[in-house]
Design a protein around this motif. Structure first.
Motif, short mmCIF file in Angstrom:
data_model
loop_
_atom_site.label_atom_id
_atom_site.label_comp_id
_atom_site.label_asym_id
_atom_site.label_seq_id
_atom_site.Cartn_x
_atom_site.Cartn_y
_atom_site.Cartn_z
N VAL A 177 48.46 23.20 35.24
CA VAL A 177 47.94 23.65 33.88
C VAL A 177 47.16 24.78 34.12
O VAL A 177 46.19 25.05 34.86
N VAL A 178 47.74 26.07 33.56
CA VAL A 178 46.89 27.33 33.49
C VAL A 178 46.66 27.80 32.20
O VAL A 178 47.13 27.31 31.27
N LYS A 179 45.71 28.61 32.08
CA LYS A 179 45.05 28.95 30.94
C LYS A 179 44.89 30.53 30.64
O LYS A 179 44.42 31.28 31.92
N GLU A 180 45.06 31.12 29.65
CA GLU A 180 45.24 32.74 29.65
C GLU A 180 43.76 33.09 29.65
O GLU A 180 42.71 32.52 29.32
N THR A 181 43.36 34.24 29.99
CA THR A 181 41.96 34.70 30.35
C THR A 181 42.33 36.39 30.56
O THR A 181 43.31 36.75 30.83
N ALA A 182 40.77 36.97 30.21
CA ALA A 182 40.88 38.45 30.46
C ALA A 182 41.28 38.81 31.79
O ALA A 182 40.57 38.42 32.76
N CYS A 183 41.93 39.93 32.05
CA CYS A 183 42.31 40.26 33.50
C CYS A 183 41.12 40.95 33.83
O CYS A 183 41.02 40.97 35.24
N ASP A 184 40.14 41.44 33.27
CA ASP A 184 38.94 42.02 33.94
C ASP A 184 37.66 40.98 34.04
O ASP A 184 36.69 41.30 34.46
N GLY A 185 38.27 39.65 33.78
CA GLY A 185 37.39 38.58 34.22
C GLY A 185 36.14 38.64 32.97
O GLY A 185 34.95 37.62 33.35
N SER A 186 36.13 39.23 32.06
CA SER A 186 34.97 39.03 31.19
C SER A 186 35.10 38.00 30.21
O SER A 186 33.85 37.57 29.68
N LEU A 187 35.95 37.05 30.24
CA LEU A 187 35.87 35.82 29.56
C LEU A 187 35.27 34.62 30.51
O LEU A 187 35.48 33.47 29.81
N GLY A 188 34.57 35.06 31.64
CA GLY A 188 34.18 33.95 32.31
C GLY A 188 34.80 33.29 33.42
O GLY A 188 34.50 32.47 34.14
N HIS A 189 36.17 33.46 33.31
CA HIS A 189 37.09 33.03 34.47
C HIS A 189 37.91 34.10 35.04
O HIS A 189 38.49 35.08 34.58
N ALA A 190 37.95 33.99 36.39
CA ALA A 190 38.43 35.20 37.08
C ALA A 190 40.13 34.91 37.17
O ALA A 190 40.64 33.89 37.30
#
Length: 213
Positions: free
Chosen positions: A162-175
């Protein structure tokens, strides 16, 4: 059949998309996983006005938030309450319906309204693909949000398979761990160095993702 849509007084509820979970199973080749974007549920309450007018939230129209609970109403685009514009407008449920444009920030869902036997007193179910009038734009590639997964978006592993979308710059708390580099029709069309297959829907439903580190 000619459809009449909802008057301006009707509200529509929005789901403001954040980081959706993408679930799937491990692929045998290179440990890649196939991922599926889940559906959403958002409804509009019965209309509050009377009479029928032009299509409610037609393409190019604007919407503004009407209540703290997330209800939106149609407003003039120069109105200070205008928050987003309609990129595309469709009748029927979103499930199985036309895909929203890639730059969609969120989707407004409108429930069917039936008030009597007159077509003027009824309106079909539908949805509007919305774009914020001003930043932020969570639907843009790499921003970590929006209702679609598109090339340029990044994901991280939430747990096995299972993967989850996150901001590419890491600003949403997940690298970010993977970036979707392209979208193709089949897995075989992905480049040989693809590490993750992501189901993104549309005419090119397979996202080819590469590990970032």
């Amino acid at each position: 059949m000619r459809h009449r849509a909802l008057p301006r007084a009707l509200f529509a509820f929005a789901v403001l998309y954040g980081s959706w979970a993408l679930t799937g199973c491990q692929a045998p080749a290179r440990g890649a996983a196939e991922s599926v974007v889940p559906g959403d549920q958002a409804l509009a309450p019965a209309r509050t006005g009377s009479g029928a007018g032009a299509t409610f939230l037609a393409r190019g129209a604007c919407a503004g938030r009407q209540t703290p609970q997330g209800a939106f109403g149609e407003v003039d685009c120069v109105n200070e309450r205008a928050a987003a514009s309609v990129l595309a407008r469709y009748y029927g449920p979103r499930s199985g319906g036309p895909r929203c444009p890639d730059i969609t920030d969120f989707v407004l869902h409108i429930t069917a309204v039936t008030e009597g036997t007159s077509e003027a007193l009824s309106a079909p179910e539908g949805y509007a693909c919305m774009r914020n009038l001003a930043p932020p734009h969570p639907g843009d590639p790499g921003m970590g949000g929006g209702p679609l997964t598109v090339p340029g978006d990044c994901v991280y592993t939430e747990h096995h398979g299972v993967v989850k979308e996150t901001a590419c710059d890491g600003s949403l708390g997940h690298a970010p761990e993977y970036r979707v580099e392209s979208a193709v029709r089949t897995r075989s069309a992905c480049p040989p160095d693809t590490d993750l297959y992501v189901q993104v829907g549309g005419g090119t439903p397979v996202g080819c993702a590469r590990r970032l580190s």
